[in-house]
Design a protein around this motif. Structure first.
Motif, PDB file in Angstrom:
ATOM      1  N   GLY A 112      -1.212   3.087  -3.735  1.00 52.43           N
ATOM      2  CA  GLY A 112      -1.877   2.584  -2.545  1.00 52.43           C
ATOM      3  C   GLY A 112      -3.360   2.901  -2.513  1.00 52.43           C
ATOM      4  O   GLY A 112      -4.177   2.060  -2.103  1.00 52.43           O
ATOM      5  N   GLU A 113      -3.737   4.089  -2.931  1.00 51.76           N
ATOM      6  CA  GLU A 113      -5.151   4.464  -2.909  1.00 51.76           C
ATOM      7  C   GLU A 113      -5.957   3.640  -3.911  1.00 51.76           C
ATOM      8  O   GLU A 113      -7.091   3.251  -3.634  1.00 51.76           O
ATOM      9  N   GLU A 114      -5.373   3.379  -5.071  1.00 53.74           N
ATOM     10  CA  GLU A 114      -6.053   2.513  -6.043  1.00 53.74           C
ATOM     11  C   GLU A 114      -6.252   1.111  -5.469  1.00 53.74           C
ATOM     12  O   GLU A 114      -7.278   0.466  -5.718  1.00 53.74           O
ATOM     13  N   ALA A 115      -5.256   0.634  -4.723  1.00 53.83           N
ATOM     14  CA  ALA A 115      -5.387  -0.688  -4.103  1.00 53.83           C
ATOM     15  C   ALA A 115      -6.563  -0.709  -3.134  1.00 53.83           C
ATOM     16  O   ALA A 115      -7.363  -1.657  -3.126  1.00 53.83           O
ATOM     17  N   ARG A 116      -6.691   0.339  -2.330  1.00 49.69           N
ATOM     18  CA  ARG A 116      -7.805   0.401  -1.370  1.00 49.69           C
ATOM     19  C   ARG A 116      -9.145   0.447  -2.096  1.00 49.69           C
ATOM     20  O   ARG A 116     -10.109  -0.217  -1.692  1.00 49.69           O
ATOM     21  N   ARG A 117      -9.217   1.222  -3.168  1.00 51.82           N
ATOM     22  CA  ARG A 117     -10.478   1.299  -3.923  1.00 51.82           C
ATOM     23  C   ARG A 117     -10.812  -0.045  -4.560  1.00 51.82           C
ATOM     24  O   ARG A 117     -11.982  -0.427  -4.633  1.00 51.82           O
ATOM     25  N   ALA A 118      -9.783  -0.747  -5.018  1.00 47.06           N
ATOM     26  CA  ALA A 118     -10.031  -2.047  -5.644  1.00 47.06           C
ATOM     27  C   ALA A 118     -10.605  -3.042  -4.638  1.00 47.06           C
ATOM     28  O   ALA A 118     -11.525  -3.801  -4.950  1.00 47.06           O
ATOM     29  N   ILE A 119     -10.055  -3.059  -3.427  1.00 46.02           N
ATOM     30  CA  ILE A 119     -10.569  -3.981  -2.404  1.00 46.02           C
ATOM     31  C   ILE A 119     -12.004  -3.624  -2.047  1.00 46.02           C
ATOM     32  O   ILE A 119     -12.863  -4.504  -1.908  1.00 46.02           O
ATOM     33  N   PHE A 150       0.830  -1.209   0.000  1.00 49.17           N
ATOM     34  CA  PHE A 150       0.000   0.000   0.000  1.00 49.17           C
ATOM     35  C   PHE A 150       0.867   1.262   0.000  1.00 49.17           C
ATOM     36  O   PHE A 150       0.347   2.378   0.046  1.00 49.17           O
ATOM     37  N   ASP A 151       2.180   1.060  -0.043  1.00 49.93           N
ATOM     38  CA  ASP A 151       3.132   2.166   0.018  1.00 49.93           C
ATOM     39  C   ASP A 151       3.502   2.580  -1.405  1.00 49.93           C
ATOM     40  O   ASP A 151       4.073   1.791  -2.167  1.00 49.93           O
TER      41      ASP A 151
END
Length: 386
Positions: free
Chosen positions: A143-150, A129-130
C-alpha cells in the motif's frame, strides 16, 4: 445501409510482467532477465505497417500502451515507438497517449522521462491499498508503494491519470472497500477504474478459487461505492469506469462506442471498418511473445483476420455500446454496422419490455436496471440459431 468510418485509435500491447497475478486472464508473461526492447520496438513498427493499407490517411486520436506492464520498458523505447508511429500515421495534435504502469521502486524515477517521451496519461495498477489484500492478489507492491507511485505520477507533471482499483476481494468487507476507495480519492485522480474481481477461466484463481464476499455484501459494496464516487464528483460513464468531466479514457470510450482501433503487439486485437468491402474486420496478432517476435522475419504477425458476420454485428455493437451510460443514437448503429435497426429485433423489444432499455425517438437509453443487469441485457441481442 452504408458503413461509415468511425474514429480510430491505436492499441500497443507489451506483454511482459514481473509476475503473473493469479486473477489475470490477459495475455501477460513473466519477463526474461533482459527485456528484448530494441527488437520489440522494431517489431512493433513492422507490425503497424501491416495495417497501414487499411487505415491509410485516417487520423489516430489516441494511443494506449497496455499489457502486461508497459512501464517495464524504458522511456527511450517508448519514445522510439511513438516517434515511429508518428512517422507512419497521422496523429491528432491533442492525441491522448496512455501508458499502463504498476507501482514498484524500479519505475518511480521514470515518470518524468515517460512524460518527456510523449506520454500524457498514466494508468496505475494499484488494485488495493491494503497489504493483506495485495498479497492475496499476488501483487508485488504494498500500500505504501502505491501511495508513493501516485505521488510520483503527480510530481512528474501528469494532470491526467487513472487509478485501477479492484473490489469484492477475498476477505474484503464493505468497510475495507470504502477504505480503498477513500485512499484513492485522497489523490483526486481524474479517472478511476473500479472493477469487481471475477474468477476468469484459465487463471490460478479459477483452478483454486479464493473465498469471495457473498452476494449481499457485493451489492452493498456496489451501492456504497456508487454513492461515494458520485458525491466526489465522478460520473459512471462506463460500467466499471468513473471520471471527472472531460477525463474519460479516449481509447476506451472509442472502443465501447464500436469505433475502430489498430492492435499491434503479441496477442493484440484490432477492429477496422472497410466501407468499400462493406465489412468490419477483426484482427488478432500471434499470442506468444517469442512467436510474435520471430514473425518479424517475414512479417507474419497476424494470426487471424476475419470479417464480422452480419448476423453477429448487432450483438457485437450492443455488447460494447450498452456498457456506456450515454444515450445511444440508432444512427450510430446504422453507420457502424451498415445494418437497419430491424437487425436489433426482437432483442430491442424484449429489453424495453424488461425495463433494461428505453427508447426516445431515434435514441436508446440504458436504464439503471439495465446497468445492474447488464449481462442479461446484452444476452438479449445474441444471434438466434437457425
Amino acid at each position: 445501409m452504408a458503413l461509415t468510418l468511425p474514429p480510430l485509435t491505436l492499441y500497443i500491447h507489451l506483454p511482459w510482467c514481473v509476475r503473473k497475478c493469479p486473477y489475470c486472464d490477459f495475455n501477460s508473461h513473466v519477463a526474461p532477465d533482459t527485456l528484448p526492447e530494441a527488437e520489440t520496438v522494431a517489431a512493433l513498427l513492422a507490425d503497424l505497417e501491416l495495417d497501414l493499407p487499411r487505415a491509410w490517411g485516417r487520423t489516430v486520436h489516441a494511443i494506449f500502451f497496455g499489457g502486461g506492464t508497459p512501464s517495464l520498458f524504458s522511456a527511450a523505447s517508448i519514445e522510439a515507438i511513438l516517434e515511429g508511429v508518428g512517422a507512419r500515421v497521422r496523429l491528432a495534435p491533442d492525441a491522448e497517449i496512455t501508458l499502463e504502469a504498476n507501482p514498484g521502486a524500479v519505475e518511480h524515477d521514470r515518470f518524468e522521462a515517460y512524460r518527456s517521451a510523449g506520454v500524457n496519461r498514466i494508468s496505475l495498477g494499484v488494485q488495493s491499498f491494503d497489504d493483506e489484500r495485495l498479497a492475496v492478489l499476488g501483487r508485488i507492491h504494498g500500500g505504501e508503494e502505491a501511495r508513493r507511485a501516485i505521488d510520483a505520477v503527480s510530481s512528474a507533471g501528469f494532470d491526467n491519470f487513472n487509478i485501477d482499483l479492484m473490489w469484492a476481494l477475498p476477505g474484503q468487507d464493505v468497510a475495507g472497500m470504502q477504505a480503498d476507495l477513500d485512499a484513492a480519492l485522497s489523490f483526486a485522480p481524474p479517472h478511476l477504474s473500479h472493477y469487481q474481481l471475477t474468477l476468469e477461466p484459465n487463471t490460478v484463481f479459477a483452478k483454486h478459487p479464493p473465498a469471495l464476499p457473498d452476494e449481499d455484501t457485493v451489492w452493498a459494496m456496489q451501492d456504497a461505492a456508487a454513492e461515494r464516487l458520485a458525491a466526489a464528483g465522478y460520473a459512471n460513464y462506463e460500467i466499471s469506469a468513473w471520471a471527472r468531466p472531460g477525463r474519460e479514457s479516449r481509447h476506451n470510450l472509442n472502443y465501447w462506442r464500436f469505433g475502430d482501433y489498430l492492435g499491434i503487439g503479441a496477442g493484440a486485437s484490432g477492429k477496422i471498418t472497410l466501407p468499400a468491402e462493406q465489412q468490419v474486420l477483426r484482427t488478432r496478432r500471434r499470442t506468444i511473445p517469442a512467436s510474435w517476435l520471430r514473425a518479424a522475419a517475414d512479417r507474419s504477425f497476424i494470426a487471424e483476420a476475419e470479417p464480422v458476420a452480419a448476423v453477429d454485428l448487432a450483438f457485437e455493437f450492443m455488447l460494447n455500446r450498452t456498457r456506456l451510460a450515454e444515450p445511444m443514437p440508432l444512427a450510430d448503429f446504422r453507420a457502424r454496422t451498415g445494418l437497419d435497426e430491424s437487425a436489433l429485433q426482437p432483442g430491442l423489444d424484449r429489453a424495453i419490455e424488461a425495463g433494461l432499455l428505453e427508447r426516445r425517438d431515434d435514441v436508446l437509453l440504458r436504464t439503471e436496471h439495465g446497468a445492474q443487469f447488464l449481462n442479461d441485457l446484452q444476452a438479449m441481442f445474441l444471434p438466434v440459431a437457425d
